[in-house]
Design an enzyme around this catalytic site. Structure first.
Site, mmCIF file in Angstrom:
data_model
loop_
_atom_site.group_PDB
_atom_site.id
_atom_site.type_symbol
_atom_site.label_atom_id
_atom_site.label_comp_id
_atom_site.label_asym_id
_atom_site.label_seq_id
_atom_site.Cartn_x
_atom_site.Cartn_y
_atom_site.Cartn_z
ATOM 1 N N LYS A 1 12.557 48.234 31.922
ATOM 2 C CA LYS A 1 12.013 47.576 33.116
ATOM 3 C C LYS A 1 10.546 47.950 33.256
ATOM 4 C CE LYS A 1 16.388 47.547 35.674
ATOM 5 N NZ LYS A 1 16.755 46.149 35.841
ATOM 6 N N ASP B 1 36.541 39.395 11.657
ATOM 7 C CA ASP B 1 37.056 40.481 12.467
ATOM 8 C C ASP B 1 36.259 41.748 12.153
ATOM 9 O OD1 ASP B 1 38.649 42.505 13.506
ATOM 10 O OD2 ASP B 1 40.462 41.283 13.258
ATOM 11 N N HIS C 1 21.244 55.448 33.603
ATOM 12 C CA HIS C 1 19.989 54.901 34.127
ATOM 13 C C HIS C 1 19.235 55.862 35.042
ATOM 14 C CE1 HIS C 1 21.630 51.376 32.382
ATOM 15 N NE2 HIS C 1 22.374 50.999 33.404
ATOM 16 N N LYS D 1 25.008 50.874 26.129
ATOM 17 C CA LYS D 1 25.810 51.804 26.909
ATOM 18 C C LYS D 1 27.150 51.149 27.262
ATOM 19 C CE LYS D 1 25.553 52.313 31.542
ATOM 20 N NZ LYS D 1 26.127 51.226 32.326
#
Ligand code: BG6
Length: 498
Positions: A193, A99, A251, A159
């Site tokens: 990207k 945990d 973004h 995020k």
């Protein structure tokens, strides 16, 4: 391996590392992290002596391995998951059950961190809901897992980084009491990207763009992410988030900084981030009385997307039936500096739109004088479109003479795809994971950037939080009429991806 399989490593090699994943049974691990890691191992981008240590509750190691395998079978995009492939990858996997709120978990994790190649390097990836970040930070600190004496120690944070300025500050404070800023990697997967990184190369490796890249030639810029997806299983998160937090604060504002920043003095993490933060600091604050004029919120109603009937947002699992959460958001920003004074930057995003496409569209000014006035169609303003996804590439819209005996003008479209079919284009997570292993934070957000971007959107969030109703657009359409007002005065109006 074919040439397509060769990711052209950057010439630096990563050190053997204990790659620890908190949230090892979660969706992000299954969909993104494991498919990226297996490819990286196979390409030699993760050192073969590394270990991947999953931390999760409620599963035995055998169950976890089955989950990872099933995830790879489903989400790997580069071919089948053969037994041989699985055998060699799974030899790196190890599990620490426990945990996250329990000190023992971290004590056991500390025992499982191995000396690999003479060092105890460790990367801690938080693929968990943000409310767990403080517990993990505290647990790691108490277990003595943060000090870099025996090897590097880096933490990766996903995020959403906070839900507003205050929670982002608290989170930064929490992380920074344990880690040095250079050990913290805040992921914004858009920056991983290829097509987003290409924005920097396009701007700073070509001399022809710089003279045009300013208020003298550019009318306005639109930065967009249109999605056809709806909520899937995420409405619980989305109800408290909405499109402004989910996509614009993170973004799209990050993409905006790359489009608008000045050339950095060198291509290093801090030099690039120093320029990005200047852009954020120059963004004009939106006064409460201007929000209605400068921002748009809307929510999808039922409709048809890609030939399939889809329900309204309010009918999605876990969405409240009277929800006023925005699934479409747009904001008109201004950057008050010498380069951009007066140029609107319109950032917009929507779920269940007509088409999936993320783009940066630079609209240039109309020619100052129309020499060809007497004929059918006057020249249109040039546009340069960076298609970030899918079909990554660059499109330039020019005016040219219509073949024939007149001087009529026609629209000419020049397209440059980003990569040839035989080229290897890494997934964002491959790039970002490799950067963490190499200790390169250029593509990660610094604490000040995250706080600054929250500060910019905060007045809008404040005003939107008490709304009871919201305008609707039919799923599968561009039916958001408020966008025409938001783009008032912008040449060519709202640019919808084609
Ligand atoms: C995530 C958002 O950060 O980005 C999602 O939370 C969104 O809502 C996703 O769908 C979009 O990412 P991509 O890479 O598919 O454009």
């Amino acid at each position: 391996m074919s040439s397509k399989d060769n990711p052209s490593p950057r010439g630096e090699s990563t050190e053997p590392t204990n790659i620890v994943i908190f949230g090892a049974t979660g969706d992000l691990t299954k969909r993104k992290l494991m498919p990226a890691l297996i490819k990286m191992v196979e390409y030699g981008l993760v050192h073969p002596q590394s270990r991947i240590i999953g931390v999760a509750n409620n599963n035995t190691e055998a169950e976890w391995r089955d989950l990872v395998k099933a995830g790879l079978e489903k989400y790997l995009d580069d071919g089948a998951m053969s037994e041989a492939r699985w055998r060699s990858f799974s030899a790196m996997l190890k599990m620490v059950p426990g945990d996250l709120a329990d000190d023992d978990t971290y004590a056991r994790l500390a025992e499982s961190i191995e000396t690999l190649g003479g060092r105890k390097n460790a990367m801690f990836y938080c693929a968990i809901p943000p409310q767990w970040y403080p517990a993990v930070t505290r647990g790691l600190r108490q277990a003595g897992l943060i000090s870099e004496q025996e090897g590097f120690r880096r933490i990766v944070i996903e995020k959403p980084f906070g839900m507003n300025l205050q929670s982002a500050r608290e989170l930064n404070g929490e992380l920074q009491t344990a880690f040095d800023e250079s050990q913290i990697y805040r992921i914004d997967h858009y920056l991983g990207k290829e097509s987003v990184q290409n924005l920097l190369v396009y701007r700073f490796a070509n001399s022809i763009m710089e003279p045009l890249w300013n208020r003298n030639y550019i009318d306005h810029i639109q930065i967009s992410a249109a999605e056809t997806l709806g909520m899937e299983y995420r409405a619980k998160y989305y109800e408290n988030s909405g499109a402004l937090r989910d996509m614009i604060q993170s973004h799209l504002m990050q993409v905006m900084t790359l489009v608008a920043m000045e050339p950095p003095v060198e291509f290093t993490a801090n030099a690039v981030r120093d320029e990005k933060i200047k852009v954020l600091r120059a963004i004009r604050a939106i006064a409460p009385e201007d929000i209605e004029r400068m921002a748009v919120a809307a929510q999808y109603a039922s409709g048809v997307v890609e030939d399939e009937k889809v329900p309204a947002y309010v009918a999605e699992q876990d969405a409240s039936p009277d929800s006023a959460t925005e699934t479409f958001a747009a904001v008109r920003f201004y950057i008050d500096n010498w380069r951009w004074q007066g140029v609107p930057f319109i950032l917009w995003t929507g779920k269940r739109m007509k088409r999936r496409a993320s783009e940066v569209m630079i609209r240039f000014r109309v020619p100052p004088f129309n020499l060809f006035d007497s004929h059918a169609s006057p020249p249109k303003a040039n546009a340069l479109v960076f298609r970030l996804q899918p079909d990554e590439g660059i499109v330039l819209r020019m005016n040219a003479k219509m073949p024939g005996l007149t001087t009529d003008v026609q629209r000419m479209v020049m397209r440059a795809p980003y990569a040839r079919d035989d080229m290897y284009v890494p997934e964002a997570y491959e790039t970002l994971l490799q950067d963490v292993l190499l200790g390169d934070a250029t593509l990660f957000s610094r604490a000040d950037e995250v706080e600054e971007s929250w500060e910019i959107v905060e007045p809008i969030l404040e005003q939107w939080k008490d709304r009871f109703s919201i305008s609707r657009y039919r799923a599968g359409t561009w039916d958001v009429p408020e966008m025409d007002h938001l783009l008032e005065g912008c040449v060519g109006g709202w640019h919808k991806p084609t």
